[in-house]
Design a protein around this motif. Structure first.
Motif, PDB file in Angstrom:
ATOM      1  N   ALA A 167      -6.920   0.164  -3.428  1.00 51.60           N
ATOM      2  CA  ALA A 167      -8.208   0.815  -3.687  1.00 51.60           C
ATOM      3  C   ALA A 167      -8.202   1.584  -5.001  1.00 51.60           C
ATOM      4  CB  ALA A 167      -8.557   1.742  -2.532  1.00 51.60           C
ATOM      5  N   ASP A 168      -7.017   2.073  -5.407  1.00 55.19           N
ATOM      6  CA  ASP A 168      -6.937   2.814  -6.669  1.00 55.19           C
ATOM      7  C   ASP A 168      -6.558   1.916  -7.859  1.00 55.19           C
ATOM      8  OD1 ASP A 168      -4.288   2.422  -5.975  1.00 55.19           O
ATOM      9  OD2 ASP A 168      -3.687   4.499  -6.252  1.00 55.19           O
ATOM     10  N   GLY A 169      -6.575   0.584  -7.669  1.00 50.62           N
ATOM     11  CA  GLY A 169      -6.403  -0.342  -8.787  1.00 50.62           C
ATOM     12  C   GLY A 169      -4.992  -0.807  -9.079  1.00 50.62           C
ATOM     13  N   ARG A 170      -4.015  -0.478  -8.242  1.00 52.74           N
ATOM     14  CA  ARG A 170      -2.641  -0.956  -8.472  1.00 52.74           C
ATOM     15  C   ARG A 170      -2.556  -2.425  -8.077  1.00 52.74           C
ATOM     16  NH1 ARG A 170       1.501   3.388  -5.976  1.00 52.74           N
ATOM     17  NH2 ARG A 170       2.991   2.144  -7.169  1.00 52.74           N
ATOM     18  N   GLN A 175       5.650  -7.204   2.699  1.00 56.18           N
ATOM     19  CA  GLN A 175       5.744  -5.977   1.911  1.00 56.18           C
ATOM     20  C   GLN A 175       5.075  -6.211   0.565  1.00 56.18           C
ATOM     21  OE1 GLN A 175       8.440  -7.139   3.544  1.00 56.18           O
ATOM     22  NE2 GLN A 175       9.171  -5.472   4.821  1.00 56.18           N
ATOM     23  N   ARG A 176       4.430  -5.166   0.054  1.00 57.19           N
ATOM     24  CA  ARG A 176       3.704  -5.257  -1.217  1.00 57.19           C
ATOM     25  C   ARG A 176       4.493  -4.551  -2.310  1.00 57.19           C
ATOM     26  NH1 ARG A 176      -1.207  -2.056   0.006  1.00 57.19           N
ATOM     27  NH2 ARG A 176       0.410  -0.897   1.106  1.00 57.19           N
ATOM     28  N   PHE A 177       4.587  -5.199  -3.482  1.00 56.22           N
ATOM     29  CA  PHE A 177       5.317  -4.659  -4.621  1.00 56.22           C
ATOM     30  C   PHE A 177       4.378  -4.506  -5.802  1.00 56.22           C
ATOM     31  CE2 PHE A 177       8.314  -6.908  -1.961  1.00 56.22           C
ATOM     32  CZ  PHE A 177       9.328  -5.977  -1.808  1.00 56.22           C
ATOM     33  N   ASP A 178       4.320  -3.305  -6.358  1.00 55.66           N
ATOM     34  CA  ASP A 178       3.496  -3.031  -7.530  1.00 55.66           C
ATOM     35  C   ASP A 178       4.029  -3.865  -8.685  1.00 55.66           C
ATOM     36  OD1 ASP A 178       2.731  -1.726 -10.066  1.00 55.66           O
ATOM     37  OD2 ASP A 178       1.933  -0.132  -8.802  1.00 55.66           O
ATOM     38  N   LEU A 179       3.177  -4.673  -9.293  1.00 53.61           N
ATOM     39  CA  LEU A 179       3.615  -5.563 -10.371  1.00 53.61           C
ATOM     40  C   LEU A 179       3.915  -4.829 -11.671  1.00 53.61           C
ATOM     41  CD1 LEU A 179       1.383  -8.704  -9.768  1.00 53.61           C
ATOM     42  CD2 LEU A 179       3.848  -8.476  -9.408  1.00 53.61           C
ATOM     43  N   ALA A 180       3.393  -3.630 -11.844  1.00 48.30           N
ATOM     44  CA  ALA A 180       3.662  -2.869 -13.071  1.00 48.30           C
ATOM     45  C   ALA A 180       4.944  -2.055 -12.976  1.00 48.30           C
ATOM     46  CB  ALA A 180       2.486  -1.948 -13.390  1.00 48.30           C
ATOM     47  N   THR A 181       5.275  -1.570 -11.780  1.00 46.86           N
ATOM     48  CA  THR A 181       6.424  -0.669 -11.631  1.00 46.86           C
ATOM     49  C   THR A 181       7.556  -1.232 -10.785  1.00 46.86           C
ATOM     50  OG1 THR A 181       5.582   0.407  -9.644  1.00 46.86           O
ATOM     51  CG2 THR A 181       4.871   1.314 -11.776  1.00 46.86           C
ATOM     52  N   GLY A 182       7.267  -2.243  -9.954  1.00 44.05           N
ATOM     53  CA  GLY A 182       8.264  -2.781  -9.034  1.00 44.05           C
ATOM     54  C   GLY A 182       8.383  -2.008  -7.745  1.00 44.05           C
ATOM     55  N   GLU A 183       7.659  -0.897  -7.614  1.00 41.45           N
ATOM     56  CA  GLU A 183       7.738  -0.059  -6.424  1.00 41.45           C
ATOM     57  C   GLU A 183       7.187  -0.782  -5.207  1.00 41.45           C
ATOM     58  OE1 GLU A 183       5.795   4.095  -4.734  1.00 41.45           O
ATOM     59  OE2 GLU A 183       5.391   3.468  -6.782  1.00 41.45           O
TER      60      GLU A 183
END
Length: 119
Positions: free
Chosen positions: A79-82, A92-100
């Motif tokens: 919802a916040d654009g990540r 599991q979901r992984f942020d593509l910019a940070t890997g978190e």
């Protein structure tokens, strides 16, 4: 950058060690889908482009299962654009910019620098 501004003969490059390595054609990247690539050191990366034309690359190995499948995951956004990729196995979901890992803050995957280069 938008997809309309990219020439059809453009190559995607990843920073591997100290040098940039050409890994695939920009045209091979379907928005929202990934491709697996092999880097010179033998490791695998997953390369994505989102629906706005942004380029991302993370390790292809799912840290929860050890399987090399993240390139087959679904791309979405919070919802916040990540922008993230959801593992096709355990989701599991992984942020593509940070890997978190958005579902377990103690887990992170490597992120690779990516850019567009000439063919």
């Amino acid at each position: 950058m938008t997809t309309t501004a990219v020439a059809t003969n453009t190559r995607v490059e990843l920073l591997a060690g100290r040098s940039w390595t050409s890994v695939c054609d920009w045209d091979q990247l379907v928005p929202g889908r990934g491709v697996a690539v092999l880097l010179p050191d033998g490791t695998q990366a997953a390369v994505f482009r989102d629906h706005t034309g942004r380029l991302y690359s993370v390790a292809n190995r799912d840290p929860f299962t050890g399987a090399y499948v993240l390139s087959r995951g679904l791309v979405g956004s919070t919802a916040d654009g990540r922008v993230y990729v959801a593992s096709p196995l355990l989701k599991q979901r992984f942020d593509l910019a940070t890997g978190e890992c958005l579902d377990d803050e103690t887990v992170r995957i490597p992120v690779h620098a990516a850019r567009l280069g000439a063919a």
